[in-house]
Design an enzyme around this catalytic site. Structure first.
Site, PDB file in Angstrom:
ATOM      1  N   CYS A  82      -3.609  47.752  23.497  1.00 30.65           N
ATOM      2  CA  CYS A  82      -2.396  47.109  24.019  1.00 30.65           C
ATOM      3  C   CYS A  82      -1.184  48.039  23.843  1.00 30.65           C
ATOM      4  CB  CYS A  82      -2.161  45.791  23.290  1.00 30.65           C
ATOM      5  SG  CYS A  82      -0.593  45.014  23.742  1.00 30.65           S
ATOM      6  N   CYS A  85       1.520  46.393  21.322  1.00 32.54           N
ATOM      7  CA  CYS A  85       1.276  46.189  19.895  1.00 32.54           C
ATOM      8  C   CYS A  85       1.920  47.348  19.116  1.00 32.54           C
ATOM      9  CB  CYS A  85      -0.230  46.160  19.619  1.00 32.54           C
ATOM     10  SG  CYS A  85      -0.983  44.530  19.878  1.00 32.54           S
ATOM     11  N   HIS A 147      -0.102  40.045  18.712  1.00 34.94           N
ATOM     12  CA  HIS A 147      -0.652  40.090  20.074  1.00 34.94           C
ATOM     13  C   HIS A 147      -1.032  38.704  20.600  1.00 34.94           C
ATOM     14  CE1 HIS A 147      -2.733  42.176  23.411  1.00 34.94           C
ATOM     15  NE2 HIS A 147      -3.618  41.205  23.318  1.00 34.94           N
ATOM     16  N   ASN A 187       7.464  36.164  32.409  1.00 34.34           N
ATOM     17  CA  ASN A 187       6.303  35.664  33.144  1.00 34.34           C
ATOM     18  C   ASN A 187       5.213  35.403  32.118  1.00 34.34           C
ATOM     19  OD1 ASN A 187       7.597  36.199  35.597  1.00 34.34           O
ATOM     20  ND2 ASN A 187       6.795  38.280  35.672  1.00 34.34           N
ATOM     21  N   HIS A 198       0.114  40.528  25.716  1.00 31.43           N
ATOM     22  CA  HIS A 198       1.037  40.503  24.564  1.00 31.43           C
ATOM     23  C   HIS A 198       2.320  39.730  24.924  1.00 31.43           C
ATOM     24  CE1 HIS A 198       2.079  42.580  20.694  1.00 31.43           C
ATOM     25  NE2 HIS A 198       3.220  42.004  21.031  1.00 31.43           N
ATOM     26  N   HIS A 200       5.684  38.899  25.825  1.00 33.68           N
ATOM     27  CA  HIS A 200       6.817  39.765  26.170  1.00 33.68           C
ATOM     28  C   HIS A 200       7.533  39.222  27.400  1.00 33.68           C
ATOM     29  CE1 HIS A 200       3.947  41.189  29.184  1.00 33.68           C
ATOM     30  NE2 HIS A 200       4.940  41.792  29.813  1.00 33.68           N
ATOM     31  N   GLN A 202      10.921  40.498  30.341  1.00 31.18           N
ATOM     32  CA  GLN A 202      11.494  41.673  30.979  1.00 31.18           C
ATOM     33  C   GLN A 202      12.973  41.445  31.251  1.00 31.18           C
ATOM     34  OE1 GLN A 202       8.975  43.505  34.141  1.00 31.18           O
ATOM     35  NE2 GLN A 202       7.790  41.630  33.951  1.00 31.18           N
TER      36      GLN A 202
END
Ligand SMILES: [Zn+2]
Length: 384
Positions: A82, A85, A147, A187, A198, A200, A202
């Site tokens: 990943c 991570c 994660h 998203n 993972h 997250h 944007q």
């Protein structure tokens, strides 16, 4: 070249700037002191080759981004590879430290990059075919080093740090030459098209005001001219007065399903007092947003036994446009319309932009209120 400049966007978060091997910026937002903070990216990365373009759709009066270089981006890597991570010897990731709280870095595959607007260039067939460089900025926000964490299960203090990072980046990107609007979003879920599992989100710094924002500003201007009122504020007051679509609220924020919701489950979160973007929220209002947002996400997850494919968008006023009436708000939606069923954008929605919603907003709001409050301190109107 690495810079370390501790700053304190709030009493609880310390900021460290670093530079990645290919020159991109990386910023740690630390809740506590980390002895192991690594500011040097040891990888040997090729230079980022951006190259997006925005083209003007003369029929709809909207800019559209063309970012063909993104086709080579990492697609569903295994968990042990990943890129979000913390780095290990076996997995030198995008984040060089062995741990982090919240971290923000420039996207290696940006839809927008570079400063300045760049002059619009007419196509061979004339000014109806204008294009410009896709300047702006795209960043990735990692919410946790875990994660497998679910955002809704993160402590409220972590959500507060994410909001601090959003506000910090909104200020920074708003100051970048050529950025016209800053959009923080998340998203969630493979059904939405997420390519990295993972947790997250944007941040986009657009070189234009997004079409939905521009349309809302036009409506607000017409409303101001006709009534003298603030369209966003009057809609919020109307939702509070009606009450049937309120989902949850606290002293500073109200969450409701909008009267003309497009998605099966769609919740908007408005601050009770106008702010045009996150930077205008004081610390107490940011705390209250963290609480209510986690409450709303928890309720949406509680509606279905399946996973929740969802999108969260932070709607902020454009940087330079005349938008005094704009009202910061979050819009959270899921494309899940029932257990095992997804709302797809088909003919009417995709071809015509005309949404057909399968669940009435009042029913959606009642179902969300009926989910036992996932977090204490936020109550639906029925609990008042
Ligand atoms: Zn990961």
């Amino acid at each position: 070249m690495t810079t370390s400049s501790p700053a304190s966007p709030s009493a609880t978060v310390t900021k460290f700037m670093a530079q990645m091997a290919d020159g991109r910026e990386l910023i740690y937002f630390d809740e506590t002191h980390h002895e192991d903070r690594v500011l040097i990216d040891p990888r040997d990365l090729p230079e980022v080759v951006p190259g997006s373009q925005v083209r003007y759709d003369a029929l709809l009066g909207e800019w559209v981004a063309m970012a063909g270089h993104r086709q080579t981006r990492i697609y569903h890597p295994p968990a042990n590879a990943c890129p979000l991570c913390p780095s290990t010897d076996r997995n030198p990731s995008e984040i060089p430290s062995p741990s982090y709280d919240v971290v923000v870095f420039e996207n290696r595959f940006p839809s927008f990059s570079g400063t300045g607007q760049g002059a619009a260039v007419n196509g061979p067939a004339g000014w109806l075919f204008q294009s410009r460089p896709g300047s702006g900025r795209c960043e990735v926000v990692c919410f946790t080093s875990d994660h497998n964490a679910l955002l809704s299960a993160l402590p409220q203090s972590r959500m507060r740090t994410v909001i601090e990072a959003w506000a910090d980046r909104t200020a920074a990107l708003s100051a970048q030459d050529g950025v016209e609007q800053v959009f923080c979003f998340e998203n969630r879920g493979v059904e939405i098209g997420v390519t990295l599992a993972h947790p997250h989100g944007q941040i986009y710094g657009y070189p234009f005001a997004a079409p939905k924002t521009a349309a809302a500003i036009r409506s607000a201007r017409e409303y101001r001219a006709r009534t003298g009122g603030n369209l966003f504020g009057d809609v919020l007051a109307g939702e509070i007065a009606d009450g049937s679509r309120i989902v949850a609220e606290n002293e500073h924020w109200v969450a409701f399903v909008p009267f003309a919701a497009r998605w099966p489950v769609e919740v908007h979160l408005y601050p009770r007092i106008q702010a045009r973007d996150l930077t205008e929220l004081d610390s107490i209002a940011r705390d209250a947003l963290a609480a209510l947002y986690l409450d709303v996400i928890g309720r949406m997850e509680g509606m279905f036994s399946d996973s929740l494919p969802a999108i969260t968008g932070v709607h902020q006023a454009p940087v330079h446009a005349d938008a005094q009436d704009y009202w910061l708000h979050l819009e959270v939606l899921t494309i899940r319309r029932a257990e095992g069923k997804i709302k797809y954008l088909a003919g009417s929605e995709s071809a015509m932009g005309a949404f057909v919603n399968d669940i009435t907003p009042e029913v959606a709001a009642r179902r969300l209120r009926d989910v036992a409050a996932p977090r204490p301190g936020n109550a639906g109107p029925d609990a008042r």
